[in-house]
Design a protein around this motif. Structure first.
Motif, PDB file in Angstrom:
ATOM      1  N   UNK A  99      24.873  -3.267  15.604  1.00 53.65           N
ATOM      2  CA  UNK A  99      24.415  -4.944  15.254  1.00 53.65           C
ATOM      3  C   UNK A  99      24.974  -5.671  16.111  1.00 53.65           C
ATOM      4  N   UNK A 100      26.642  -5.330  16.632  1.00 56.48           N
ATOM      5  CA  UNK A 100      27.517  -6.177  17.816  1.00 56.48           C
ATOM      6  C   UNK A 100      26.101  -6.256  19.139  1.00 56.48           C
ATOM      7  N   UNK A 101      26.179  -4.900  19.868  1.00 55.17           N
ATOM      8  CA  UNK A 101      24.980  -4.443  21.272  1.00 55.17           C
ATOM      9  C   UNK A 101      23.729  -5.115  20.496  1.00 55.17           C
ATOM     10  N   UNK A 102      22.961  -5.307  19.925  1.00 55.39           N
ATOM     11  CA  UNK A 102      22.052  -5.859  19.906  1.00 55.39           C
ATOM     12  C   UNK A 102      21.481  -7.214  19.741  1.00 55.39           C
ATOM     13  N   UNK A 103      23.067  -7.816  18.993  1.00 59.17           N
ATOM     14  CA  UNK A 103      22.708  -9.277  19.080  1.00 59.17           C
ATOM     15  C   UNK A 103      22.916  -9.690  21.004  1.00 59.17           C
ATOM     16  N   UNK A 104      23.406  -8.792  21.346  1.00 57.74           N
ATOM     17  CA  UNK A 104      24.303  -9.239  22.638  1.00 57.74           C
ATOM     18  C   UNK A 104      23.329  -9.188  23.934  1.00 57.74           C
ATOM     19  N   UNK A 105      22.580  -7.927  23.702  1.00 55.33           N
ATOM     20  CA  UNK A 105      20.783  -7.712  23.769  1.00 55.33           C
ATOM     21  C   UNK A 105      19.685  -8.707  23.720  1.00 55.33           C
ATOM     22  N   UNK A 106      19.555  -9.442  22.612  1.00 55.40           N
ATOM     23  CA  UNK A 106      18.996 -10.445  22.428  1.00 55.40           C
ATOM     24  C   UNK A 106      18.872 -11.400  23.118  1.00 55.40           C
ATOM     25  N   UNK A 107      20.958 -11.924  23.026  1.00 52.02           N
ATOM     26  CA  UNK A 107      21.368 -13.246  23.626  1.00 52.02           C
ATOM     27  C   UNK A 107      21.001 -12.879  25.370  1.00 52.02           C
ATOM     28  N   UNK A 108      20.818 -12.265  26.060  1.00 54.82           N
ATOM     29  CA  UNK A 108      20.550 -11.324  26.960  1.00 54.82           C
ATOM     30  C   UNK A 108      19.677 -11.795  27.482  1.00 54.82           C
ATOM     31  N   UNK A 109      18.545 -11.811  26.655  1.00 54.51           N
ATOM     32  CA  UNK A 109      17.476 -11.645  27.148  1.00 54.51           C
ATOM     33  C   UNK A 109      17.092 -12.826  27.044  1.00 54.51           C
ATOM     34  N   UNK A 110      16.956 -13.886  25.784  1.00 59.76           N
ATOM     35  CA  UNK A 110      17.146 -15.098  25.711  1.00 59.76           C
ATOM     36  C   UNK A 110      17.040 -15.499  27.112  1.00 59.76           C
ATOM     37  N   UNK A 111      18.675 -15.520  27.744  1.00 58.94           N
ATOM     38  CA  UNK A 111      18.946 -16.336  28.187  1.00 58.94           C
ATOM     39  C   UNK A 111      18.001 -15.459  30.087  1.00 58.94           C
ATOM     40  N   UNK A 112      17.359 -14.246  30.199  1.00 59.94           N
ATOM     41  CA  UNK A 112      17.168 -14.371  30.740  1.00 59.94           C
ATOM     42  C   UNK A 112      15.924 -15.186  31.018  1.00 59.94           C
ATOM     43  N   UNK A 113      15.417 -14.867  29.941  1.00 62.83           N
ATOM     44  CA  UNK A 113      13.773 -15.791  29.323  1.00 62.83           C
ATOM     45  C   UNK A 113      13.279 -16.791  28.158  1.00 62.83           C
ATOM     46  N   UNK A 114      14.195 -17.674  28.238  1.00 60.83           N
ATOM     47  CA  UNK A 114      14.038 -18.496  27.467  1.00 60.83           C
ATOM     48  C   UNK A 114      12.985 -18.823  26.269  1.00 60.83           C
ATOM     49  N   UNK A 115      11.652 -19.088  26.848  1.00 60.41           N
ATOM     50  CA  UNK A 115      10.101 -18.687  26.494  1.00 60.41           C
ATOM     51  C   UNK A 115      10.588 -17.504  24.975  1.00 60.41           C
ATOM     52  N   UNK A 116      11.243 -16.581  25.047  1.00 63.80           N
ATOM     53  CA  UNK A 116      11.774 -16.144  23.997  1.00 63.80           C
ATOM     54  C   UNK A 116      12.432 -16.462  22.798  1.00 63.80           C
TER      55      UNK A 116
END
Length: 423
Positions: free
Chosen positions: A288-305
């Motif tokens: 879960x820690x890694x999954x949360x970090x992946x989502x945070x990185x994804x939103x940082x890259x693409x705020x539309x998500x």
């Protein structure tokens, strides 16, 4: 032994070359259960060892031949899949690796300059300025990017299951749910009996540690992935990837993504810990820690998500040799062959391995059997607890380095010390 990409490609090319051969594949779970069915869907020309590393033990000419063979393998995967009637949802749009900080931009420029020093031109890799890069991938803070055409986005599970069907149609026997415990000259020992053969090929990648005497040959390191719901056209207008380019950036700890055929965004990365004793367990597929970090990185890259639903989360173990060099080979005195150590770049590399192993088994002297990775032997990893301490310290240091660079805008000194240990 092993019904992932390596084993299935090898079986396919052997069956094609000589239909009279008796070829059997044994698999502990189901075909594609491991990394072959769980990866991020990059069929790329990436090879884990650098050109410089390959040339040290051979020559510049040999290293460039390996590089060209990898480029050719991308097209061969797509061609072979088409010939076998496999719809792998493939689209060859290349890879864009964006730079979102000054240190990342410096690394992008250095990558292209290094390629030029090897005589590789813009048809191989080129530098994009900020506007050109953003036109391909609408991530935040893009200063530029490197781009290579040598990558196709695929659906890995569709490809590997399609290969399993293809080899069976050609007469290959596939024994699933048949765990192997040892390989010996002329035979494979399984929990259900012993198979005998003139040639025995180990194609077990991250699961090699389960074989007697092979625990320290390849270590299993986990990579985890998330996937969004199918995104609307308005979101893709902002994100880009119109030709389904795969994407990454020039940070230290690897991230990777693609646009799927049904308009999801699949996004993964390293960061999960290495587990003591090279353990592999179903529970390690989720962190879960890694999954949360992946989502945070994804939103940082693409705020539309920011409000996009994450519908799928998964992971799996990839295999890494001690010198980060993939290899393939056949010991003619024992009949034992092998391939592996792809460090997560295996979708196309396994195809090259399968074609090479087929040539080796059939006794052919070809351009493939003369490539520098053929016959390479990596030394074993250190015993525990040394490797557990070293690998996890290195992973943590790379994470810190990326945080430091994002905060300061300067290259991390920690990364300069640690990166040589990570290929």
């Amino acid at each position: 032994m092993g019904a992932g990409f390596t084993g299935l490609w090898t079986a396919l090319y052997l069956a094609r070359a000589d239909p009279s051969l008796r070829v059997t594949v044994v698999e502990a779970e189901t075909a594609g259960f491991g990394a072959s069915g769980r990866n991020g869907g990059w069929c790329s020309a990436l090879f884990p060892a650098s050109l410089d590393s390959l040339a040290k033990g051979t020559s510049r000419t040999a290293a460039l031949a390996q590089h060209q063979a990898m480029r050719d393998s991308v097209d061969e995967v797509l061609r072979a899949a088409s010939e076998e009637g496999i719809d792998a949802h493939a689209a060859k749009g290349g890879t864009i690796a964006v730079a979102r900080s000054e240190p990342q931009w410096a690394r992008a420029r250095a990558e292209v300059e290094h390629a030029r020093s090897w005589g590789l031109d813009e048809d191989d890799i080129r530098l994009l300025d900020g506007a050109e890069a953003t036109a391909v991938l609408g991530a935040t803070g893009v200063r530029g990017a490197s781009y290579t055409p040598d990558c196709a986005a695929i659906h890995p599970a569709r490809l590997v299951r399609g290969l399993a069907d293809a080899v069976e149609r050609r007469g290959v026997v596939l024994h699933e749910r048949t765990p192997a415990t040892a390989i010996e000259p002329g035979r494979v020992v399984t929990k259900h009996g012993i198979l005998r053969a003139e040639h025995v090929i180990r194609a077990t990648e991250g699961y090699t540690r389960s074989l007697a005497g092979e625990r320290r040959l390849l270590i299993p390191v986990y990579s985890l992935i998330i996937a969004t719901e199918p995104l609307p056209a308005e979101a893709w207008d902002q994100i880009g990837l119109r030709r389904r380019e795969t994407f990454s950036d020039h940070r230290h700890l690897i991230i990777y993504g693609q646009r799927t055929a049904d308009d999801r965004l699949v996004f993964g990365g390293r960061g999960a810990p290495y587990h003591f004793g090279s353990r592999i367990r179903p529970g390690y597929d989720r962190n879960d820690r890694v999954f949360r970090a992946l989502r945070a990185t994804l939103v940082d890259l693409f705020p539309v998500l920011r409000d996009a639903e994450i519908t799928h989360r998964w992971g799996g173990a990839l295999g890494i040799a001690r010198d980060w060099t993939a290899s393939v080979g056949l010991d003619r005195s024992t009949g034992l062959g092998w391939a592996g150590g792809y460090v997560g770049d295996g979708v196309s590399t396994t195809n090259l391995a399968g074609r090479t192993l087929a040539d080796l088994v059939l006794g052919r002297d070809t351009d493939l059997t003369r490539l520098p990775w053929v016959g390479h032997r990596s030394r074993s990893w250190e015993p525990e607890p040394i490797r557990w301490l070293g690998i996890n310290a290195g992973l943590r240091a790379m994470t810190w380095a990326d945080i430091e660079e994002k905060r300061t805008g300067r290259e991390s000194r920690v990364a300069r010390l640690v990166s040589p240990l990570f290929g």
